[in-house]
Design a protein around this motif. Structure first.
Motif, PDB file in Angstrom:
ATOM      1  N   ASN A 276     -60.598 -48.412  94.167  1.00 34.82           N
ATOM      2  CA  ASN A 276     -59.797 -47.186  94.287  1.00 34.82           C
ATOM      3  C   ASN A 276     -58.488 -47.391  95.057  1.00 34.82           C
ATOM      4  O   ASN A 276     -57.894 -46.444  95.572  1.00 34.82           O
ATOM      5  N   ASP A 277     -58.066 -48.660  95.152  1.00 32.22           N
ATOM      6  CA  ASP A 277     -56.772 -49.026  95.766  1.00 32.22           C
ATOM      7  C   ASP A 277     -56.624 -48.609  97.233  1.00 32.22           C
ATOM      8  O   ASP A 277     -55.541 -48.256  97.684  1.00 32.22           O
ATOM      9  N   TYR A 278     -57.718 -48.651  97.993  1.00 29.35           N
ATOM     10  CA  TYR A 278     -57.640 -48.340  99.431  1.00 29.35           C
ATOM     11  C   TYR A 278     -57.730 -49.599 100.297  1.00 29.35           C
ATOM     12  O   TYR A 278     -57.384 -49.570 101.473  1.00 29.35           O
ATOM     13  N   GLU A 279     -58.201 -50.692  99.732  1.00 29.16           N
ATOM     14  CA  GLU A 279     -58.469 -51.931 100.475  1.00 29.16           C
ATOM     15  C   GLU A 279     -57.288 -52.367 101.335  1.00 29.16           C
ATOM     16  O   GLU A 279     -57.447 -52.731 102.498  1.00 29.16           O
ATOM     17  N   LYS A 280     -56.078 -52.323 100.785  1.00 26.18           N
ATOM     18  CA  LYS A 280     -54.904 -52.859 101.492  1.00 26.18           C
ATOM     19  C   LYS A 280     -54.115 -51.778 102.256  1.00 26.18           C
ATOM     20  O   LYS A 280     -53.103 -52.069 102.895  1.00 26.18           O
ATOM     21  N   LYS A 281     -54.549 -50.517 102.165  1.00 27.50           N
ATOM     22  CA  LYS A 281     -53.809 -49.454 102.860  1.00 27.50           C
ATOM     23  C   LYS A 281     -54.059 -49.507 104.359  1.00 27.50           C
ATOM     24  O   LYS A 281     -55.100 -49.997 104.810  1.00 27.50           O
ATOM     25  N   ARG A 282     -53.084 -48.989 105.115  1.00 31.56           N
ATOM     26  CA  ARG A 282     -53.208 -48.943 106.581  1.00 31.56           C
ATOM     27  C   ARG A 282     -53.079 -47.492 107.031  1.00 31.56           C
ATOM     28  O   ARG A 282     -52.237 -46.753 106.515  1.00 31.56           O
ATOM     29  N   ALA A 283     -53.894 -47.128 108.036  1.00 33.19           N
ATOM     30  CA  ALA A 283     -53.933 -45.731 108.495  1.00 33.19           C
ATOM     31  C   ALA A 283     -52.554 -45.222 108.903  1.00 33.19           C
ATOM     32  O   ALA A 283     -52.212 -44.063 108.654  1.00 33.19           O
ATOM     33  N   ARG A 284     -51.731 -46.074 109.499  1.00 31.76           N
ATOM     34  CA  ARG A 284     -50.445 -45.604 110.045  1.00 31.76           C
ATOM     35  C   ARG A 284     -49.472 -45.107 108.975  1.00 31.76           C
ATOM     36  O   ARG A 284     -48.517 -44.410 109.286  1.00 31.76           O
ATOM     37  N   THR A 285     -49.728 -45.478 107.690  1.00 33.78           N
ATOM     38  CA  THR A 285     -48.807 -45.028 106.629  1.00 33.78           C
ATOM     39  C   THR A 285     -49.478 -44.042 105.666  1.00 33.78           C
ATOM     40  O   THR A 285     -48.880 -43.621 104.689  1.00 33.78           O
TER      41      THR A 285
END
Length: 306
Positions: A276-285
């Motif tokens: 679901n394309d969350y693996e590389k996301k960072r909370a700060r963005t």
């Protein structure tokens, strides 16, 4: 005692005598003395004659008296009995006396009554818990005009990518519209605090988002534990996986879902994040919609945070 120390002690004593009360730093007591700031805060509150106002930390009552003149009732929460006596003295025997209700004690341990609006120069050490006590209070109030330490106020309004963006920003903006309405310098208080201040307007979202707030906050704690890490890294942490596995097993037993012998919680989480394309996301963005999507993804797959 050396002369200098004696003179200094005497000056401090005279100052306290002049003020009538020695302010208690344990309670974060910094009395707002500038009448222009008080008037401005009251104007921003847009008080109505029918309003019941909640004031937290009224101090010696400089703002309380002005609000009593404009509204139906002021409920003042004060922890310091000396300041309660001072406040009662100011309205004793006058037309405002019957419009003032004082709740003596720690506001965080007090069940708040109904109110239309909250106006407060808050003790800064209770800023975060009081924001959520107010925003989770029912029935809803119209808005709150609150004085905070400036950096705390900036955290409340921070956007994704800002240096100060954090769990507090996301939680507050989920439950309310937040606006910075004015800056207040330290010399407007007696005694002056060590930090600059800002006034914030909070307007609760009514109705609130249809989510379980404990679940939501549990998710954010993991994401913002290290906000610069990728979500993949945050959710690979052993402690996090242990907690999620325990919750998942409870969920499966309640729903009669069989767990295979080869069940692997780490793989389940990694697959959900990657697909679901969350693996590389960072909370700060990530913005609120990103976190709502992530919570929904986990919950619909039986992964819970409370």
């Amino acid at each position: 005692m050396p002369k200098e120390r004696a003179a200094k002690k005497s000056r401090v004593h005279q100052t306290i005598q002049k003020q009538g009360i020695a302010f208690n730093k344990d309670f974060g007591q910094h009395i707002l003395k500038n009448p222009l700031v008080i008037t401005s805060m009251i104007e921003k509150a847009a008080l109505r004659p029918t309003d019941v106002v909640l004031e937290i930390g009224p101090g010696t009552g400089n703002m309380t008296v002005k609000m009593l003149e404009k509204t139906k009732k002021v409920i003042a929460c004060e922890i310091d009995p000396r300041l309660v006596a001072e406040l009662q003295k100011r309205v004793l025997g006058g037309p405002l006396q019957n419009k003032l209700q004082i709740i003596v004690g720690d506001v965080l341990k007090t069940e708040l009554p109904f109110f239309d609006i909250c106006v407060a120069n808050l003790p800064y050490q209770i800023s975060s818990p009081i924001v959520f006590k107010l925003l989770l209070h029912r029935p809803f109030f119209r808005c709150a005009i609150l004085m905070f330490q400036r950096e705390f106020a900036q955290r409340l309004v921070a956007k994704p990518g800002d240096k100060l963006y954090c769990r507090l920003s996301v939680n507050t903006q989920l439950l309310a519209r937040v606006d910075l309405i004015m800056k207040v310098g330290k010399n407007n208080f007696r005694p002056p605090p060590k930090v600059e201040s800002s006034v914030v307007r909070l307007e609760p979202r009514n109705p609130p988002p249809p989510i379980n707030f404990q679940e939501w906050d549990g998710l954010l704690r993991i994401c913002f534990g290290r906000k610069n890490k990728t979500l993949g890294a945050s959710f690979r942490c052993t402690k996090v996986l242990d907690m999620l596995e325990k919750n998942y097993k409870i969920h499966c037993s309640l729903k009669n879902i069989p767990l295979g012998d080869d069940f692997d919680m780490k793989k389940k989480i990694e697959d959900l994040l990657t697909e679901n394309d969350y693996e590389k996301k960072r909370a700060r963005t990530m913005d609120i919609d990103d976190f709502l999507g992530l919570l929904n993804l986990f919950n619909t797959n039986g992964v819970h945070f409370s």
